[in-house]
Design an enzyme around this catalytic site. Structure first.
Site, short mmCIF file in Angstrom:
data_model
loop_
_atom_site.label_atom_id
_atom_site.label_comp_id
_atom_site.label_asym_id
_atom_site.label_seq_id
_atom_site.Cartn_x
_atom_site.Cartn_y
_atom_site.Cartn_z
N GLY A 46 7.48 -2.02 -7.37
CA GLY A 46 7.32 -2.53 -6.01
C GLY A 46 6.10 -1.93 -5.37
O GLY A 46 5.69 -0.81 -5.72
N GLN A 51 0.40 0.57 1.22
CA GLN A 51 0.11 1.53 0.16
C GLN A 51 -1.30 1.35 -0.40
O GLN A 51 -1.82 2.25 -1.06
CB GLN A 51 1.14 1.44 -0.97
CG GLN A 51 2.52 1.93 -0.55
CD GLN A 51 3.50 1.79 -1.68
OE1 GLN A 51 4.15 0.77 -1.82
NE2 GLN A 51 3.58 2.82 -2.50
N CYS A 94 7.98 6.88 -6.11
CA CYS A 94 7.07 6.08 -5.29
C CYS A 94 5.65 6.27 -5.79
O CYS A 94 5.24 7.39 -6.09
CB CYS A 94 7.19 6.52 -3.84
SG CYS A 94 6.15 5.61 -2.69
N LEU A 95 4.90 5.16 -5.86
CA LEU A 95 3.51 5.24 -6.29
C LEU A 95 2.67 6.07 -5.31
O LEU A 95 1.63 6.61 -5.70
CB LEU A 95 2.93 3.84 -6.45
CG LEU A 95 3.60 2.98 -7.52
CD1 LEU A 95 3.03 1.56 -7.51
CD2 LEU A 95 3.47 3.61 -8.90
N HIS A 136 13.30 0.15 0.12
CA HIS A 136 12.25 1.14 -0.09
C HIS A 136 10.89 0.60 0.39
O HIS A 136 10.17 1.28 1.13
CB HIS A 136 12.20 1.50 -1.58
CG HIS A 136 11.12 2.46 -1.97
ND1 HIS A 136 11.37 3.75 -2.36
CD2 HIS A 136 9.77 2.29 -2.04
CE1 HIS A 136 10.21 4.34 -2.65
NE2 HIS A 136 9.23 3.48 -2.47
N GLU A 137 10.57 -0.62 -0.02
CA GLU A 137 9.27 -1.20 0.34
C GLU A 137 9.21 -1.56 1.83
O GLU A 137 8.16 -1.40 2.47
CB GLU A 137 8.95 -2.42 -0.52
CG GLU A 137 8.87 -2.13 -2.02
CD GLU A 137 7.92 -1.01 -2.41
OE1 GLU A 137 6.93 -0.76 -1.68
OE2 GLU A 137 8.16 -0.37 -3.44
N HIS A 140 8.26 1.33 3.84
CA HIS A 140 6.80 1.52 3.89
C HIS A 140 6.20 0.72 5.04
O HIS A 140 5.32 1.22 5.76
CB HIS A 140 6.13 1.07 2.58
CG HIS A 140 6.17 2.08 1.50
ND1 HIS A 140 5.55 3.31 1.59
CD2 HIS A 140 6.74 2.04 0.27
CE1 HIS A 140 5.73 3.98 0.46
NE2 HIS A 140 6.46 3.22 -0.36
#
Length: 184
Positions: A46, A51, A94-95, A136-137, A140
């Site tokens: 994701g 991000q 997480c990235l 989660h996304e 962000h």
């Protein structure tokens, strides 16, 4: 399509609240394509637009495993309508917080309204990994990271770890007065 740099903690842009797109047009679809290519390259499951430094309410997800056919999903202006009282725990990463994983407790099911890649308003019910990934996304997009769901101690340790790593990777001139104070 282009692979874009992914912002990492402690970058303050990750705390920005993203703006609605309103309409999924060619520019938003191009952003979605770049995000998807960036996510696959990372690799991840994701990615939210913030991000990659774009404060727009856009996210992409693909939960297909490596040996499966890719199944990308595109979401613009996602809005969680309902959350179940029942919760589930997944180990999240997480990235933007590389190489850090912790268990996070979230609602097990959600109902979501969003614009798809073709600018069609849709609603879906999600559970399991999809529900967790969407939450989660969407966090962000609201300026939150998964570490915000951890205990204060774990969150502060993670923040300190990435702040220290960022300081150590900057050239001395970029760090400014902090370096001079330590040397003096």
């Amino acid at each position: 399509m282009a692979i874009r740099p992914i912002l990492c903690l402690p970058d303050p842009k990750l705390r920005a609240v993203s703006e609605n797109v309103g309409v999924v047009d060619d520019s938003v679809r191009a952003l979605m394509d770049d995000m998807l290519e960036t996510m696959y390259d990372a690799p991840g499951i994701g990615l939210a637009a913030i991000q990659i430094g774009v404060a727009r309410r856009v996210l992409v997800i693909d939960l297909a495993k490596q040996d499966e056919t890719p199944a990308p999903q595109f979401f613009a202006d996602p809005e969680i309508l309902t959350r179940s009282e029942e919760t589930s725990v997944y180990e999240e990463g997480c990235l933007s917080v590389p190489d850090y994983y912790e268990e996070v407790n979230r609602p097990a099911k959600i109902r979501l309204r969003f614009l798809d890649r073709n600018n069609e308003r849709r609603e879906i019910e999600a559970e399991g990994l999809l529900a967790t990934c969407l939450q989660h996304e969407i966090d962000h997009l609201d300026g939150k990271l998964f570490i915000d769901h951890l205990s204060r101690l774990k969150r502060e340790r993670a923040i300190k770890k990435y702040a220290k790593a960022a300081r150590n990777s900057e050239p001395a001139a970029a760090r400014g007065p902090e370096i001079r104070e330590k040397q003096g």
